[in-house]
Design a protein around this motif. Structure first.
Motif, PDB file in Angstrom:
ATOM      1  N   HIS A 134      59.978  37.152  39.866  1.00 20.60           N
ATOM      2  CA  HIS A 134      59.078  36.856  40.996  1.00 20.60           C
ATOM      3  C   HIS A 134      58.659  35.403  41.016  1.00 20.60           C
ATOM      4  CE1 HIS A 134      55.110  36.367  39.020  1.00 20.60           C
ATOM      5  NE2 HIS A 134      55.629  37.123  38.076  1.00 20.60           N
ATOM      6  N   SER A 135      58.557  34.765  39.840  1.00 22.95           N
ATOM      7  CA  SER A 135      58.102  33.381  39.790  1.00 22.95           C
ATOM      8  C   SER A 135      59.251  32.385  39.927  1.00 22.95           C
ATOM      9  CB  SER A 135      57.351  33.112  38.481  1.00 22.95           C
ATOM     10  OG  SER A 135      58.191  33.349  37.366  1.00 22.95           O
ATOM     11  N   VAL A 136      60.492  32.887  39.988  1.00 22.92           N
ATOM     12  CA  VAL A 136      61.660  32.014  40.171  1.00 22.92           C
ATOM     13  C   VAL A 136      62.467  32.563  41.347  1.00 22.92           C
ATOM     14  CG1 VAL A 136      63.599  30.853  39.050  1.00 22.92           C
ATOM     15  CG2 VAL A 136      61.697  31.674  37.668  1.00 22.92           C
ATOM     16  N   PRO A 137      62.004  32.366  42.562  1.00 25.76           N
ATOM     17  CA  PRO A 137      62.688  32.948  43.721  1.00 25.76           C
ATOM     18  C   PRO A 137      64.074  32.365  43.947  1.00 25.76           C
ATOM     19  CG  PRO A 137      60.962  31.421  44.420  1.00 25.76           C
ATOM     20  CD  PRO A 137      60.788  31.616  42.948  1.00 25.76           C
ATOM     21  N   GLU A 138      64.358  31.209  43.319  1.00 24.56           N
ATOM     22  CA  GLU A 138      65.683  30.602  43.494  1.00 24.56           C
ATOM     23  C   GLU A 138      66.771  31.368  42.739  1.00 24.56           C
ATOM     24  OE1 GLU A 138      62.477  27.409  43.390  1.00 24.56           O
ATOM     25  OE2 GLU A 138      63.118  29.078  42.126  1.00 24.56           O
ATOM     26  N   LEU A 139      66.385  32.225  41.788  1.00 21.69           N
ATOM     27  CA  LEU A 139      67.362  33.002  41.023  1.00 21.69           C
ATOM     28  C   LEU A 139      67.652  34.300  41.756  1.00 21.69           C
ATOM     29  CD1 LEU A 139      69.099  33.567  38.534  1.00 21.69           C
ATOM     30  CD2 LEU A 139      67.061  34.482  37.408  1.00 21.69           C
ATOM     31  N   MET A 140      68.906  34.451  42.206  1.00 24.77           N
ATOM     32  CA  MET A 140      69.321  35.635  42.940  1.00 24.77           C
ATOM     33  C   MET A 140      70.574  36.218  42.291  1.00 24.77           C
ATOM     34  SD  MET A 140      67.119  35.654  45.522  1.00 24.77           S
ATOM     35  CE  MET A 140      67.857  36.657  46.817  1.00 24.77           C
ATOM     36  N   LEU A 219      55.862  52.789  19.497  1.00 21.40           N
ATOM     37  CA  LEU A 219      56.231  53.949  20.302  1.00 21.40           C
ATOM     38  C   LEU A 219      56.842  53.574  21.654  1.00 21.40           C
ATOM     39  CD1 LEU A 219      52.970  56.020  19.705  1.00 21.40           C
ATOM     40  CD2 LEU A 219      55.131  56.173  18.440  1.00 21.40           C
ATOM     41  N   TYR A 220      56.507  52.375  22.159  1.00 22.82           N
ATOM     42  CA  TYR A 220      56.944  51.972  23.484  1.00 22.82           C
ATOM     43  C   TYR A 220      57.511  50.551  23.462  1.00 22.82           C
ATOM     44  CZ  TYR A 220      54.052  55.870  25.142  1.00 22.82           C
ATOM     45  OH  TYR A 220      53.499  57.108  25.351  1.00 22.82           O
ATOM     46  N   GLU A 221      58.318  50.254  24.474  1.00 19.98           N
ATOM     47  CA  GLU A 221      58.706  48.877  24.739  1.00 19.98           C
ATOM     48  C   GLU A 221      57.670  48.318  25.698  1.00 19.98           C
ATOM     49  OE1 GLU A 221      62.914  47.524  25.400  1.00 19.98           O
ATOM     50  OE2 GLU A 221      62.135  47.081  27.410  1.00 19.98           O
ATOM     51  N   LEU A 222      56.930  47.310  25.261  1.00 24.47           N
ATOM     52  CA  LEU A 222      55.798  46.809  26.025  1.00 24.47           C
ATOM     53  C   LEU A 222      56.219  45.744  27.024  1.00 24.47           C
ATOM     54  CD1 LEU A 222      53.101  46.504  23.210  1.00 24.47           C
ATOM     55  CD2 LEU A 222      53.598  48.446  24.708  1.00 24.47           C
ATOM     56  N   HIS A 223      55.733  45.856  28.247  1.00 24.59           N
ATOM     57  CA  HIS A 223      55.951  44.861  29.286  1.00 24.59           C
ATOM     58  C   HIS A 223      54.587  44.409  29.804  1.00 24.59           C
ATOM     59  CE1 HIS A 223      60.405  45.528  30.289  1.00 24.59           C
ATOM     60  NE2 HIS A 223      60.138  46.246  29.209  1.00 24.59           N
ATOM     61  N   VAL A 224      54.391  43.114  29.879  1.00 29.63           N
ATOM     62  CA  VAL A 224      53.126  42.560  30.337  1.00 29.63           C
ATOM     63  C   VAL A 224      53.118  42.457  31.854  1.00 29.63           C
ATOM     64  CG1 VAL A 224      51.677  40.499  30.311  1.00 29.63           C
ATOM     65  CG2 VAL A 224      52.708  41.312  28.195  1.00 29.63           C
ATOM     66  N   PHE A 225      52.007  42.836  32.471  1.00 27.47           N
ATOM     67  CA  PHE A 225      51.869  42.755  33.919  1.00 27.47           C
ATOM     68  C   PHE A 225      50.643  41.921  34.257  1.00 27.47           C
ATOM     69  CE2 PHE A 225      52.331  44.055  38.236  1.00 27.47           C
ATOM     70  CZ  PHE A 225      51.050  44.168  38.742  1.00 27.47           C
ATOM     71  N   THR A 226      50.826  40.954  35.172  1.00 29.81           N
ATOM     72  CA  THR A 226      49.718  40.132  35.628  1.00 29.81           C
ATOM     73  C   THR A 226      50.050  39.544  36.988  1.00 29.81           C
ATOM     74  OG1 THR A 226      48.361  38.180  35.172  1.00 29.81           O
ATOM     75  CG2 THR A 226      50.641  38.126  34.399  1.00 29.81           C
ATOM     76  N   PHE A 227      49.021  39.272  37.765  1.00 28.51           N
ATOM     77  CA  PHE A 227      49.209  38.573  39.029  1.00 28.51           C
ATOM     78  C   PHE A 227      49.192  37.062  38.819  1.00 28.51           C
ATOM     79  CE2 PHE A 227      47.762  42.655  40.858  1.00 28.51           C
ATOM     80  CZ  PHE A 227      48.808  42.853  41.737  1.00 28.51           C
ATOM     81  N   GLY A 228      48.984  36.638  37.592  1.00 27.78           N
ATOM     82  CA  GLY A 228      49.017  35.222  37.276  1.00 27.78           C
ATOM     83  C   GLY A 228      50.439  34.707  37.194  1.00 27.78           C
ATOM     84  N   SER A 229      50.572  33.420  36.876  1.00 32.38           N
ATOM     85  CA  SER A 229      51.893  32.798  36.792  1.00 32.38           C
ATOM     86  C   SER A 229      52.630  33.243  35.536  1.00 32.38           C
ATOM     87  CB  SER A 229      51.757  31.271  36.792  1.00 32.38           C
ATOM     88  OG  SER A 229      51.141  30.838  35.586  1.00 32.38           O
ATOM     89  N   ARG A 230      53.929  32.953  35.514  1.00 32.07           N
ATOM     90  CA  ARG A 230      54.739  33.294  34.344  1.00 32.07           C
ATOM     91  C   ARG A 230      54.250  32.534  33.106  1.00 32.07           C
ATOM     92  NH1 ARG A 230      59.655  35.741  34.042  1.00 32.07           N
ATOM     93  NH2 ARG A 230      60.950  35.343  32.222  1.00 32.07           N
ATOM     94  N   LEU A 231      53.886  31.255  33.296  1.00 34.24           N
ATOM     95  CA  LEU A 231      53.384  30.459  32.175  1.00 34.24           C
ATOM     96  C   LEU A 231      52.100  31.062  31.621  1.00 34.24           C
ATOM     97  CD1 LEU A 231      53.477  27.981  30.367  1.00 34.24           C
ATOM     98  CD2 LEU A 231      52.370  26.676  32.195  1.00 34.24           C
ATOM     99  N   TYR A 232      51.236  31.523  32.508  1.00 31.02           N
ATOM    100  CA  TYR A 232      49.994  32.182  32.079  1.00 31.02           C
ATOM    101  C   TYR A 232      50.309  33.428  31.250  1.00 31.02           C
ATOM    102  CZ  TYR A 232      45.716  34.980  32.529  1.00 31.02           C
ATOM    103  OH  TYR A 232      44.617  35.766  32.270  1.00 31.02           O
ATOM    104  N   ALA A 233      51.247  34.246  31.732  1.00 33.25           N
ATOM    105  CA  ALA A 233      51.605  35.471  31.003  1.00 33.25           C
ATOM    106  C   ALA A 233      52.173  35.148  29.630  1.00 33.25           C
ATOM    107  CB  ALA A 233      52.622  36.275  31.821  1.00 33.25           C
ATOM    108  N   HIS A 234      53.046  34.123  29.548  1.00 35.93           N
ATOM    109  CA  HIS A 234      53.628  33.753  28.254  1.00 35.93           C
ATOM    110  C   HIS A 234      52.564  33.227  27.310  1.00 35.93           C
ATOM    111  CE1 HIS A 234      58.104  33.287  29.612  1.00 35.93           C
ATOM    112  NE2 HIS A 234      57.645  34.515  29.739  1.00 35.93           N
ATOM    113  N   THR A 235      51.628  32.453  27.836  1.00 35.98           N
ATOM    114  CA  THR A 235      50.572  31.906  26.995  1.00 35.98           C
ATOM    115  C   THR A 235      49.707  33.021  26.406  1.00 35.98           C
ATOM    116  OG1 THR A 235      50.520  29.890  28.342  1.00 35.98           O
ATOM    117  CG2 THR A 235      48.633  30.288  26.907  1.00 35.98           C
ATOM    118  N   ILE A 236      49.325  33.973  27.244  1.00 38.57           N
ATOM    119  CA  ILE A 236      48.494  35.087  26.762  1.00 38.57           C
ATOM    120  C   ILE A 236      49.292  35.951  25.776  1.00 38.57           C
ATOM    121  CG2 ILE A 236      47.265  37.162  27.447  1.00 38.57           C
ATOM    122  CD1 ILE A 236      45.880  34.547  28.193  1.00 38.57           C
ATOM    123  N   ALA A 237      50.554  36.204  26.085  1.00 42.90           N
ATOM    124  CA  ALA A 237      51.379  37.028  25.198  1.00 42.90           C
ATOM    125  C   ALA A 237      51.505  36.383  23.820  1.00 42.90           C
ATOM    126  CB  ALA A 237      52.765  37.230  25.802  1.00 42.90           C
ATOM    127  N   GLY A 238      51.646  35.034  23.797  1.00 44.47           N
ATOM    128  CA  GLY A 238      51.705  34.331  22.512  1.00 44.47           C
ATOM    129  C   GLY A 238      50.414  34.464  21.727  1.00 44.47           C
TER     130      GLY A 238
END
Length: 241
Positions: A134-140, A219-238
Motif C-alpha cells: 500500500h505504501s509503494v503504489p509504483e510496485l505492481m 502459535l501464530y505468524e504475526l503481521h503488524v497492522f497500522t494506518f501509519g506509514s511503512r517506516l512507522y510500522a518498521h520502527t515500532i516493530a523494531g
C-alpha cells in the motif's frame, strides 16, 4: 500435503520478420542466441542487402527486435539469403508481470517509453495490475504473480502449522502521540523521529506487551497492522523485538 502449484498462462510466442518491401538480405552474423533476453531495439542479426547485377556491395544492416522477450528460435543459417517478410526469429514475449516505477523487473524495459511509442494501441502493455504494497503504489504485479505469492504463503503456513494473526498497533499494543508532558514518567516510553525535520513521536507500550508477543509468536505468524506509514510500522516493530 502441499497443494500443487497451478500452471501459469500459456506463453505467447510471436515471430519477428525481415522488413517487407526491402531487397533480400544475406545473413552474416547472429547477435543473440536461443534463450537470450531481448529488449525493444535489441540487435538480432547483421545482414547485407543482396546487390543486383552490376551494383556495388551495399552497407551492412542490423535487424532489430520490435518487442521485449526471450529468443526461442533463430530461423536461418549464416550465409542464407532471407526474403522480405520472412521469419528471422521466434520470441516469447515478455508480459511485464512485475513493474516498479514504469520499469519491468523481468526484462528491464522502460514501459513509459514503450507506451509513448505505442500510445494508440488497445492491448495493455503490461499484465501487472495488482498493487502489492500500500505504501509503494509504483510496485505492481500480474494477477498470476499475486495468486502464486498467495499460494506460496498458504503452503508455508501449512508447513509451519500456523495461522496468521493480524496485530493492530495503535490504541491496541501501543499509544503514539506528538504531545509530550514533561511531568510524564519516561518508563516504558519510546521517543523517536521518522526523519529529519519530522516531529518527535512518543510511543508507550501496553503493559506486558513484549511478553504477550513472545508467547503468541510461537502459535501464530504475526503481521503488524497500522494506518501509519511503512517506516512507522518498521520502527515500532523494531522496538517490540
Amino acid at each position: 500435503m502441499e497443494e500443487p502449484a497451478a500452471e501459469g498462462p500459456a506463453a505467447r510466442v510471436t515471430e519477428i520478420r525481415c522488413p517487407a518491401g526491402a531487397r533480400p538480405l544475406r545473413l552474416l552474423e547472429w547477435k543473440v542466441k536461443p534463450g537470450a533476453l531481448l529488449n525493444v531495439d535489441s540487435v538480432i542479426a547483421v545482414c547485407a542487402p543482396v546487390p543486383a547485377e552490376g551494383e556495388c556491395r551495399a552497407a551492412e544492416r542490423k535487424l532489430k527486435s520490435d518487442r521485449a522477450g526471450v529468443v526461442r528460435e533463430l530461423c536461418g543459417q549464416l550465409g542464407q539469403v532471407i526474403a522480405p517478410g520472412s521469419v528471422i526469429a521466434k520470441v516469447e514475449e515478455c508480459s511485464h508481470p512485475i513493474v516498479m516505477k514504469g520499469l519491468c523487473a523481468e526484462c528491464g524495459q522502460d514501459l513509459t517509453q514503450l507506451q509513448s511509442k505505442n500510445g494508440r494501441q488497445q492491448a495493455p502493455i503490461s499484465t501487472a495490475t495488482v498493487s502489492m504494497v500500500h505504501s509503494v503504489p509504483e510496485l505492481m504485479v500480474s494477477s498470476e504473480q499475486a495468486e502464486q505469492l498467495g499460494r506460496e504463503d498458504q503452503q508455508r503456513l501449512h508447513r509451519n502449522r500456523k495461522l496468521v494473526l493480524m496485530v493492530d498497533l495503535d490504541q491496541t499494543l501501543i499509544h503514539t502521540t506528538e504531545q509530550h508532558c514533561q511531568r510524564m514518567s519516561n518508563k516504558g516510553i519510546f521517543h523517536f523521529q521518522l526523519g529529519r525535520g519530522e516531529p518527535m513521536l512518543h510511543t508507550r507500550l501496553r503493559p506486558h506487551c513484549k511478553d504477550f508477543l513472545e508467547k503468541i509468536a510461537k502459535l501464530y505468524e504475526l503481521h503488524v497492522f497500522t494506518f501509519g506509514s511503512r517506516l512507522y510500522a518498521h520502527t515500532i516493530a523494531g522496538t517490540l523485538l
